[in-house]
Each structure stands twice: as structure tokens, then as C-alpha cells.
Design a protein around this motif. Structure first.
Motif, mmCIF file in Angstrom:
data_model
loop_
_atom_site.group_PDB
_atom_site.id
_atom_site.type_symbol
_atom_site.label_atom_id
_atom_site.label_comp_id
_atom_site.label_asym_id
_atom_site.label_seq_id
_atom_site.Cartn_x
_atom_site.Cartn_y
_atom_site.Cartn_z
ATOM 1 N N MET A 1 2.391 5.661 6.928
ATOM 2 C CA MET A 1 1.150 5.956 6.338
ATOM 3 C C MET A 1 0.076 6.509 7.108
ATOM 4 O O MET A 1 -0.742 7.520 7.055
ATOM 5 N N GLY A 2 0.007 5.781 8.374
ATOM 6 C CA GLY A 2 -1.250 6.133 9.136
ATOM 7 C C GLY A 2 -0.901 7.252 9.961
ATOM 8 O O GLY A 2 -1.905 8.025 10.694
ATOM 9 N N GLY A 3 0.207 7.589 10.383
ATOM 10 C CA GLY A 3 0.675 8.750 11.243
ATOM 11 C C GLY A 3 0.713 8.276 12.906
ATOM 12 O O GLY A 3 0.058 7.387 13.235
ATOM 13 N N GLU A 4 0.837 9.341 13.601
ATOM 14 C CA GLU A 4 0.890 9.225 14.957
ATOM 15 C C GLU A 4 -0.369 9.245 15.795
ATOM 16 O O GLU A 4 -0.528 9.005 16.862
ATOM 17 N N SER A 5 -1.417 10.065 14.952
ATOM 18 C CA SER A 5 -2.689 10.113 15.617
ATOM 19 C C SER A 5 -3.576 8.713 15.615
ATOM 20 O O SER A 5 -4.526 8.658 16.316
ATOM 21 N N ALA A 6 -3.120 7.874 14.966
ATOM 22 C CA ALA A 6 -3.739 6.540 14.751
ATOM 23 C C ALA A 6 -3.652 5.744 16.154
ATOM 24 O O ALA A 6 -2.969 5.957 16.908
ATOM 25 N N PRO A 7 -4.939 4.996 16.642
ATOM 26 C CA PRO A 7 -5.101 4.470 17.797
ATOM 27 C C PRO A 7 -4.463 3.199 18.028
ATOM 28 O O PRO A 7 -4.354 2.694 19.128
ATOM 29 N N GLY B 1 0.752 -1.170 -0.002
ATOM 30 C CA GLY B 1 -0.096 0.087 0.067
ATOM 31 C C GLY B 1 0.779 1.163 0.084
ATOM 32 O O GLY B 1 1.963 1.463 0.594
ATOM 33 N N ILE B 2 0.460 2.283 -0.894
ATOM 34 C CA ILE B 2 1.151 3.321 -0.929
ATOM 35 C C ILE B 2 -0.183 4.498 -0.780
ATOM 36 O O ILE B 2 -1.188 3.974 -1.131
ATOM 37 N N ALA C 1 -1.103 6.083 -11.981
ATOM 38 C CA ALA C 1 -0.568 4.874 -12.515
ATOM 39 C C ALA C 1 0.085 3.873 -11.513
ATOM 40 O O ALA C 1 -0.104 2.889 -11.314
ATOM 41 N N GLN C 2 1.035 4.739 -10.755
ATOM 42 C CA GLN C 2 1.835 4.018 -9.678
ATOM 43 C C GLN C 2 1.029 3.443 -8.529
ATOM 44 O O GLN C 2 1.028 2.522 -8.012
ATOM 45 N N LEU C 3 -0.044 4.494 -8.217
ATOM 46 C CA LEU C 3 -0.918 3.941 -7.146
ATOM 47 C C LEU C 3 -1.860 2.895 -7.295
ATOM 48 O O LEU C 3 -1.602 2.049 -6.454
ATOM 49 N N LEU D 1 -1.291 0.773 -9.774
ATOM 50 C CA LEU D 1 -0.380 -0.657 -10.013
ATOM 51 C C LEU D 1 0.082 -1.219 -8.645
ATOM 52 O O LEU D 1 -0.142 -2.276 -8.235
ATOM 53 N N THR D 2 0.415 -0.273 -7.676
ATOM 54 C CA THR D 2 0.957 -0.830 -6.490
ATOM 55 C C THR D 2 -0.239 -1.239 -5.384
ATOM 56 O O THR D 2 -0.102 -2.431 -4.856
ATOM 57 N N ASN D 3 -1.305 -0.821 -5.419
ATOM 58 C CA ASN D 3 -2.236 -1.260 -4.624
ATOM 59 C C ASN D 3 -3.342 -2.060 -4.923
ATOM 60 O O ASN D 3 -3.943 -3.023 -4.349
ATOM 61 N N ALA D 4 -3.446 -2.427 -6.245
ATOM 62 C CA ALA D 4 -4.473 -2.781 -6.919
ATOM 63 C C ALA D 4 -4.037 -4.227 -7.853
ATOM 64 O O ALA D 4 -4.044 -5.394 -7.501
ATOM 65 N N VAL D 5 -3.251 -3.525 -8.911
ATOM 66 C CA VAL D 5 -2.884 -4.650 -9.847
ATOM 67 C C VAL D 5 -1.749 -5.694 -9.522
ATOM 68 O O VAL D 5 -1.835 -6.820 -9.439
#
Length: 226
Positions: A185-191, A81-82, A99-101, A103-107
Motif C-alpha cells: 500500500m505504501g509503495g517504494e517511495s515510503a521512508p 487496511g485496504i 462498502a468493502q472499504l 467494512l474492512t477499515n472501520a467496521v
């Protein structure tokens, strides 16, 4: 402690993927994992076998599958995931970014799974993908993070094309939401910490063994709407 089984984690260089590798190793699973640039320092744990792999390169995926030979895995987790453009605006996005998104996340994840599927153990094998609640029209009615979310929705649809093959092997297909996690990706605010998410993911992978079908669940076992 007796060996629990064999697991393959694709995309384990950091964050959730690395935490999953560490947790499986701690539970005495035989773990095969992939990294893109270098093996993470925390990845040198017992019963772990690391391979370099760029999922976006089909030749590399085929070579990786050949390296694995006749091995069979009880669990295969495709983790990739990006985020894509930080602004999440189509009008501001370049074609190569989009295209990169996708390609990386789905294809690439599903194409990789197609190659690796013969290595999934017959009966009770689980093939799983990390996705997101944001991918769902029902779970994300306000279209938060729309470009990223669309790439994960594409992943969900392409994953569904594997359902028949997984069923023929008497396995289970899972689409997993790992939660909002403290990662790059999620950051420091993630629980959630990566370790908490990984523990939940492993529990779900084991819980769904032998149940068949294609399911969309989160790390805590809640069923999600497509």
C-alpha cells in the motif's frame, strides 16, 4: 530470555502486521496471529501460533474467539487496511467498492475488538488499532486520499466507543499511526521499512501499558490531533 508476555496480532499476513509478529517473537513474546488466506512463509517463527481469520465475517470472528478459549493477552493489536479505489474519487467509485472499504477499515476491526475484548488482561492491557494521520481533520487539512482517509476517520470514531469498556478493565486504548511504510500500500517511495515501523509500534504498545485512556500516537511516540 524469559517470556515477555502474550500478544495477539489480528491481520498479520504481510507488511507491518507480519513485521510486528516477527519482532515480538524475536523478543520472546508468546504471539498469536491471524492470516486471511495462508500463513506467510516468514511467519513460521518461534512462539507464534497462527489462525485463519477473515475479520469481515462475524461468524468467523466468533469462532476464532472460541478457539482462543480462556487465554488472556497483555496486548491486542488490530491491524487491517485496504486503500480502496486508486482514483480516490467518489463520483467514480462503485457502491460495493465503498462498502468493502469501510467494512474492512472501520467496521470489521472494531466489531472484532468487541468480541475479543474479554480476552484482554485486566490492568495494564493495551488494545490498539492501526490507523493513519490521514484520518485526522487536523493532521490532514488538505484531505489527501479522501476516501481512504474517511474510512480511517470512521475507524477512529468507532474505536472511541470502546473507551469505556477498556477503562473498566483498567486497560489502555491506542490509535496508532504506523508511519509511511514501504508496503504494497505504501509503495517504494515510503521512508520507513516495515521493520522500522514495527519496532516503533512495539515500543509504543509497551510504553502505554498501565497509563489508561484513549490516545492517538504515531510509531515514534508523537501525540497526534484527532
Amino acid at each position: 530470555m524469559a517470556q515477555q508476555g502474550k500478544v495477539l496480532v489480528v491481520g498479520a499476513s504481510r507488511g507491518i502486521g507480519l513485521a510486528v509478529v516477527q519482532a515480538f517473537s524475536a523478543q520472546n513474546w508468546d504471539v498469536t496471529a491471524t492470516y486471511r488466506s495462508e500463513i506467510p512463509a516468514a511467519g513460521h517463527v518461534a512462539k507464534s501460533d497462527w489462525h485463519r481469520l477473515d475479520m469481515t465475517q462475524p461468524q468467523a470472528v466468533n469462532a476464532f474467539a472460541a478457539q482462543l478459549g480462556e487465554q488472556r493477552f497483555d496486548l491486542i493489536l488490530i491491524n487491517a487496511g485496504i486503500f480502496g479505489p486508486s482514483h480516490q474519487k467518489l463520483a467514480q467509485s462503485e457502491d460495493d467498492e465503498l462498502a468493502q472499504l469501510f467494512l474492512t477499515n472501520a467496521v470489521a476491526p472494531v466489531r472484532t475488538a468487541e468480541v475479543l475484548l474479554p480476552l484482554l488482561s485486566d490492568e495494564k492491557g493495551v488494545l490498539a488499532f492501526t490507523s493513519s494521520t490521514l484520518s485526522s481533520l487536523n493532521e490532514n487539512p488538505d484531505a489527501e486520499m479522501p476516501i481512504y482517509s474517511a474510512s480511517k476517520a470512521a475507524l477512529n470514531m468507532l474505536t472511541r466507543t470502546l473507551a469505556g469498556e477498556v477503562e473498566a478493565q483498567r486497560g489502555t486504548l491506542l490509535t496508532l499511526h504506523p508511519g509511511w511504510v514501504k508496503t504494497d500500500m505504501g509503495g517504494e517511495s515510503a521512508p520507513l521499512t516495515a521493520e522500522e515501523s514495527a519496532a516503533g509500534i512495539i515500543q509504543q504498545l509497551n510504553t502505554w501499558r498501565g497509563r489508561g485512556g484513549h490516545h492517538f500516537v504515531d510509531y515514534a511516540g508523537h501525540t497526534l490531533q484527532w
